[in-house]
Enzyme design. Structure first.
Site, short mmCIF file in Angstrom:
data_model
loop_
_atom_site.label_atom_id
_atom_site.label_comp_id
_atom_site.label_asym_id
_atom_site.label_seq_id
_atom_site.Cartn_x
_atom_site.Cartn_y
_atom_site.Cartn_z
N SER A 1 0.81 -1.29 -0.12
CA SER A 1 -0.02 -0.06 0.17
C SER A 1 0.74 1.25 -0.28
O SER A 1 2.04 1.18 0.55
CB SER A 1 -0.99 -0.04 1.29
OG SER A 1 -1.48 1.27 1.55
N TYR B 1 -0.99 -0.63 10.65
CA TYR B 1 -1.55 -1.20 9.36
C TYR B 1 -0.31 -0.50 8.48
O TYR B 1 0.13 -1.53 7.79
CB TYR B 1 -2.81 -0.38 9.04
CG TYR B 1 -2.93 -0.55 7.34
CD1 TYR B 1 -3.37 -1.91 7.03
CD2 TYR B 1 -2.85 0.49 6.53
CE1 TYR B 1 -3.59 -2.17 5.65
CE2 TYR B 1 -3.19 0.33 5.10
CZ TYR B 1 -3.32 -1.18 4.74
OH TYR B 1 -3.79 -1.13 3.31
#
Length: 249
Positions: A136, A149
């Site tokens: 990501s 995350y």
């Protein structure tokens, strides 16, 4: 040339869209996920001769072993692993975060990913296959509430580069795909709020699951002598965030 792809986290979003894209191109696809009913619907839609579904939690080693050991012969020769399974839980700052959610993200996004990769490496090396890991932009650009995350996605990025180095000379290709804003169930699951999810994407023209699936397919079907180490992509509407500044009142 079509082959067999093993796609984790295929019950929705990027994983499901990728399964459809690869099947459309003649590949056989193994799909995994926790929601068995969604995997069954995917098999019904795409055909049992083209899709094999296995339901398990990425944190369950024994279930992963069983899934791999019991693959039907038509699906056993895996040419491509797409490590898509992952989750983001909570948006609270670190000092207010739920430690159980942190551990679940690490166990799924990191431990589960490396476990299934390690177990499939012998087959992928034998077949000179490929590994595509879903990281990501959060791996590179921190944001408030991204804490663990973002850390897990930074791990995926670095692990991909490490794999690439270790697999030098084997013919196995490794790519880290690092998307920005993609409209899927992701934000709804993270926040538990449809209002928050809709608000995030409204008017932003975000990327779609199909956009990312097309990128994965493109990477997987390039000539065997090409390796794409990392690909970072965002919608045109999204760019790099500014620095935060705390000011005295």
């Amino acid at each position: 040339m079509a082959g067999a792809a093993f796609i984790t986290g295929a019950t929705a979003g990027i994983g499901a869209a990728s399964a459809r894209r690869f099947v459309d191109a003649g590949w056989k696809v193994i799909v995994t996920g926790r929601r068995a009913e969604r995997l069954a619907a995917l098999v019904e839609q795409l055909g049992a001769d083209k899709v094999h579904a296995v339901s398990f939690d990425m944190r369950d080693d024994a279930a992963i072993d069983h899934a791999i050991a019991t693959l039907p012969p038509a699906f056993a020769d895996i040419d491509l692993l797409i490590n898509n399974a992952g989750l983001a839980l909570g948006t609270a700052p670190a000092q207010s975060a739920d430690l159980a959610q942190w551990r679940q993200m690490i166990d799924t996004n990191v431990t589960g990913l490396v476990t299934i990769t390690h177990k499939l490496l012998p087959t992928l090396i034998a077949r000179k296959g490929g590994i595509i890991n879903l990281s990501s932009v959060a791996a590179t650009y921190p944001y408030a509430g991204g804490n663990v995350y973002g850390g897990t996605k930074a791990f995926v990025h670095q692990f991909s580069l490490g794999l690439r180095s270790d697999l030098h000379g084997t013919g196995v290709r490794v790519t880290s795909i690092e998307p920005g804003m993609v409209e899927t169930e992701f934000t709804l699951i993270r926040t538990g709020s449809k209002v928050a999810s809709d608000s995030l994407y409204q008017g932003a023209a975000p990327m779609t699951a199909e956009d990312i699936a097309e990128t994965l397919f493109w990477v997987a079907t390039q000539p065997a002598h090409l390796n794409f180490n990392t690909i970072e992509l965002m919608p045109v509407s999204q760019s790099f965030g500014g620095f935060q500044v705390a000011r005295d009142s």
